[in-house]
Design a protein around this motif. Structure first.
Motif, PDB file in Angstrom:
ATOM      1  N   TYR A   1     -22.483   7.158  -9.045  1.00 20.15           N
ATOM      2  CA  TYR A   1     -22.947   5.970  -8.337  1.00 20.15           C
ATOM      3  C   TYR A   1     -24.451   5.784  -8.532  1.00 20.15           C
ATOM      4  CZ  TYR A   1     -24.331   2.686  -4.777  1.00 20.15           C
ATOM      5  OH  TYR A   1     -24.873   1.593  -4.145  1.00 20.15           O
ATOM      6  N   GLY A   2     -24.861   4.550  -8.802  1.00 22.02           N
ATOM      7  CA  GLY A   2     -26.275   4.236  -8.948  1.00 22.02           C
ATOM      8  C   GLY A   2     -26.852   4.555 -10.307  1.00 22.02           C
ATOM      9  N   ALA A   3     -26.028   5.162 -11.184  1.00 24.36           N
ATOM     10  CA  ALA A   3     -26.510   5.475 -12.532  1.00 24.36           C
ATOM     11  C   ALA A   3     -26.431   4.262 -13.451  1.00 24.36           C
ATOM     12  CB  ALA A   3     -25.716   6.641 -13.116  1.00 24.36           C
ATOM     13  N   GLY A   4     -25.839   3.186 -12.966  1.00 22.74           N
ATOM     14  CA  GLY A   4     -25.846   1.944 -13.735  1.00 22.74           C
ATOM     15  C   GLY A   4     -24.671   1.746 -14.669  1.00 22.74           C
ATOM     16  N   GLY A   5     -23.592   2.477 -14.465  1.00 25.10           N
ATOM     17  CA  GLY A   5     -22.429   2.300 -15.330  1.00 25.10           C
ATOM     18  C   GLY A   5     -21.875   0.887 -15.310  1.00 25.10           C
ATOM     19  N   SER A   6     -21.942   0.239 -14.146  1.00 27.64           N
ATOM     20  CA  SER A   6     -21.406  -1.116 -14.006  1.00 27.64           C
ATOM     21  C   SER A   6     -22.231  -2.145 -14.780  1.00 27.64           C
ATOM     22  CB  SER A   6     -21.354  -1.518 -12.527  1.00 27.64           C
ATOM     23  OG  SER A   6     -22.661  -1.578 -11.981  1.00 27.64           O
ATOM     24  N   VAL A   7     -23.457  -1.781 -15.138  1.00 33.33           N
ATOM     25  CA  VAL A   7     -24.323  -2.657 -15.936  1.00 33.33           C
ATOM     26  C   VAL A   7     -24.247  -2.269 -17.411  1.00 33.33           C
ATOM     27  CG1 VAL A   7     -26.717  -3.373 -16.340  1.00 33.33           C
ATOM     28  CG2 VAL A   7     -25.892  -3.009 -13.996  1.00 33.33           C
ATOM     29  N   VAL A   8     -24.348  -0.978 -17.668  1.00 35.49           N
ATOM     30  CA  VAL A   8     -24.456  -0.481 -19.043  1.00 35.49           C
ATOM     31  C   VAL A   8     -23.161  -0.669 -19.825  1.00 35.49           C
ATOM     32  CG1 VAL A   8     -24.765   1.605 -20.433  1.00 35.49           C
ATOM     33  CG2 VAL A   8     -26.277   1.158 -18.493  1.00 35.49           C
ATOM     34  N   ALA A   9     -22.029  -0.290 -19.251  1.00 34.94           N
ATOM     35  CA  ALA A   9     -20.769  -0.308 -20.008  1.00 34.94           C
ATOM     36  C   ALA A   9     -20.366  -1.718 -20.469  1.00 34.94           C
ATOM     37  CB  ALA A   9     -19.650   0.339 -19.195  1.00 34.94           C
ATOM     38  N   PRO A  10     -20.343  -2.721 -19.588  1.00 34.94           N
ATOM     39  CA  PRO A  10     -19.995  -4.061 -20.085  1.00 34.94           C
ATOM     40  C   PRO A  10     -21.022  -4.615 -21.060  1.00 34.94           C
ATOM     41  CG  PRO A  10     -20.581  -4.134 -17.751  1.00 34.94           C
ATOM     42  CD  PRO A  10     -20.467  -2.699 -18.118  1.00 34.94           C
ATOM     43  N   ALA A  11     -22.295  -4.242 -20.899  1.00 32.78           N
ATOM     44  CA  ALA A  11     -23.327  -4.694 -21.842  1.00 32.78           C
ATOM     45  C   ALA A  11     -23.100  -4.088 -23.220  1.00 32.78           C
ATOM     46  CB  ALA A  11     -24.713  -4.335 -21.321  1.00 32.78           C
ATOM     47  N   LEU A  12     -22.678  -2.825 -23.264  1.00 38.03           N
ATOM     48  CA  LEU A  12     -22.358  -2.191 -24.542  1.00 38.03           C
ATOM     49  C   LEU A  12     -21.219  -2.934 -25.232  1.00 38.03           C
ATOM     50  CD1 LEU A  12     -22.441   1.602 -23.585  1.00 38.03           C
ATOM     51  CD2 LEU A  12     -23.999   0.450 -25.179  1.00 38.03           C
ATOM     52  N   ALA A  13     -20.180  -3.251 -24.468  1.00 38.37           N
ATOM     53  CA  ALA A  13     -19.035  -3.963 -25.040  1.00 38.37           C
ATOM     54  C   ALA A  13     -19.463  -5.309 -25.613  1.00 38.37           C
ATOM     55  CB  ALA A  13     -17.955  -4.148 -23.976  1.00 38.37           C
ATOM     56  N   GLU A  14     -20.311  -6.008 -24.889  1.00 36.68           N
ATOM     57  CA  GLU A  14     -20.779  -7.326 -25.363  1.00 36.68           C
ATOM     58  C   GLU A  14     -21.635  -7.182 -26.620  1.00 36.68           C
ATOM     59  OE1 GLU A  14     -23.213 -11.259 -23.728  1.00 36.68           O
ATOM     60  OE2 GLU A  14     -22.868  -9.539 -22.422  1.00 36.68           O
ATOM     61  N   ARG A  15     -22.553  -6.221 -26.624  1.00 40.02           N
ATOM     62  CA  ARG A  15     -23.425  -6.020 -27.776  1.00 40.02           C
ATOM     63  C   ARG A  15     -22.652  -5.621 -29.027  1.00 40.02           C
ATOM     64  NH1 ARG A  15     -28.707  -4.264 -27.124  1.00 40.02           N
ATOM     65  NH2 ARG A  15     -28.613  -3.906 -29.371  1.00 40.02           N
ATOM     66  N   LEU A  16     -21.611  -4.812 -28.851  1.00 39.10           N
ATOM     67  CA  LEU A  16     -20.851  -4.295 -29.988  1.00 39.10           C
ATOM     68  C   LEU A  16     -19.635  -5.142 -30.328  1.00 39.10           C
ATOM     69  CD1 LEU A  16     -21.039  -0.520 -28.983  1.00 39.10           C
ATOM     70  CD2 LEU A  16     -22.298  -1.631 -30.849  1.00 39.10           C
ATOM     71  N   GLY A  17     -19.391  -6.183 -29.538  1.00 37.80           N
ATOM     72  CA  GLY A  17     -18.240  -7.055 -29.804  1.00 37.80           C
ATOM     73  C   GLY A  17     -16.911  -6.362 -29.597  1.00 37.80           C
ATOM     74  N   LEU A  18     -16.836  -5.511 -28.547  1.00 37.52           N
ATOM     75  CA  LEU A  18     -15.630  -4.735 -28.278  1.00 37.52           C
ATOM     76  C   LEU A  18     -15.019  -5.139 -26.941  1.00 37.52           C
ATOM     77  CD1 LEU A  18     -16.914  -1.170 -29.263  1.00 37.52           C
ATOM     78  CD2 LEU A  18     -15.391  -2.647 -30.602  1.00 37.52           C
ATOM     79  N   PRO A  19     -13.712  -4.941 -26.780  1.00 42.96           N
ATOM     80  CA  PRO A  19     -13.093  -5.148 -25.464  1.00 42.96           C
ATOM     81  C   PRO A  19     -13.666  -4.159 -24.452  1.00 42.96           C
ATOM     82  CG  PRO A  19     -11.424  -4.947 -27.178  1.00 42.96           C
ATOM     83  CD  PRO A  19     -12.730  -4.549 -27.799  1.00 42.96           C
ATOM     84  N   PHE A  20     -13.616  -4.548 -23.194  1.00 43.17           N
ATOM     85  CA  PHE A  20     -14.143  -3.698 -22.133  1.00 43.17           C
ATOM     86  C   PHE A  20     -13.044  -3.360 -21.137  1.00 43.17           C
ATOM     87  CE2 PHE A  20     -16.158  -3.614 -17.811  1.00 43.17           C
ATOM     88  CZ  PHE A  20     -16.621  -2.307 -17.903  1.00 43.17           C
ATOM     89  N   LEU A  21     -12.911  -2.083 -20.815  1.00 46.92           N
ATOM     90  CA  LEU A  21     -11.942  -1.622 -19.826  1.00 46.92           C
ATOM     91  C   LEU A  21     -12.713  -0.979 -18.687  1.00 46.92           C
ATOM     92  CD1 LEU A  21      -8.848  -1.316 -19.325  1.00 46.92           C
ATOM     93  CD2 LEU A  21      -9.046   0.970 -20.302  1.00 46.92           C
TER      94      LEU A  21
END
Length: 234
Positions: free
Chosen positions: A30-50
């Motif tokens: 919690y608070g490490a920013g997974g909710s921000v980082v993970a979807p941003a990675l998917a968008e940057r790399l053009g990958l689906p996000f789960l």
């Protein structure tokens, strides 16, 4: 070709983006920013996000915002909460009805969480947040990242991400850390903070999350790049 033309410098070739990255898992306290980082990675790399485990596993890419805190659906599939719910439901039924066995519940929860991962793999890859993805896939499949940091700094960052008070963030940190730790320990018998599970560990409270995203992309591409053979010298 004239002398003037031959002396003109050749325009630089655009840098290659690097090897394609097809599969990243992100484990985040919690608070490490997974909710921000993970979807941003998917968008940057053009990958689906789960995103983190939900009760509706309808598709590979699950739309909607992520949470730093435990979502309502995530609470429902946390082993501790599920056990309590089963026992509560079984009590009025009398001695003729008993709750499902612990083994049966564990199998159900594992299958529930891994359904989305299997669908993602069938589609060619993506970015997975939570779900014990690093444990399920193992070191030989995908690039696994752990985001963490000191509790006080995670609470402060969680408060900013979620737009809540510091006290609310501390309460959510305690609940989320306990439940997500229980999920992995109960279902997979391992510690989600065990560094041996991951290729990259980042204290994501020590730098901007934009920098964290860039670090992960750089490291994941380096991981995918073939290792050059060493030439033997005599």
């Amino acid at each position: 070709m004239t002398t003037e033309q031959s002396d003109r410098p050749t325009p630089p070739t655009p840098a290659s983006p690097g090897p394609a990255v097809r599969l990243i898992t992100v484990s985040a306290a919690y608070g490490a920013g997974g909710s921000v980082v993970a979807p941003a990675l998917a968008e940057r790399l053009g990958l689906p996000f789960l995103q983190r485990v939900t009760t509706s596993e309808g598709g590979v890419a699950e739309p909607g915002p992520c949470d730093e805190q435990l979502s309502e659906e995530e609470v429902k599939v946390t082993p501790v909460h599920r056990l309590l719910a089963h026992f509560t439901q079984a009590m009025p039924a009398g001695p003729t009805q008993s709750p499902p066995s612990t083994h049966h519940q564990d199998e159900h929860l594992r299958g529930h969480g891994e359904t989305g991962i299997r669908r993602l793999l069938a589609g060619g890859g993506g970015v997975i947040l939570g779900r014990a993805g690093a444990v399920v896939l193992g070191k030989d499949r995908g690039f696994h990242v752990r985001l963490d940091g000191p509790a006080a700094r995670r609470a402060a960052q969680g408060a900013v991400i979620e737009g809540i008070s510091a006290e609310q963030a501390r309460e959510r940190l305690r609940a989320a850390d306990k439940a997500r730790d229980a999920y992995v320990r109960r279902l997979y018998r391992c510690d989600p903070a065990d560094l041996a599970l991951y290729h990259l560990m980042i204290d994501s409270t020590a730098m901007p999350l934009d920098t964290v995203i860039e670090l992960i992309i750089t490291a994941a591409r380096a991981h995918e790049a073939p290792v050059p053979e060493r030439s033997e010298t005599h």
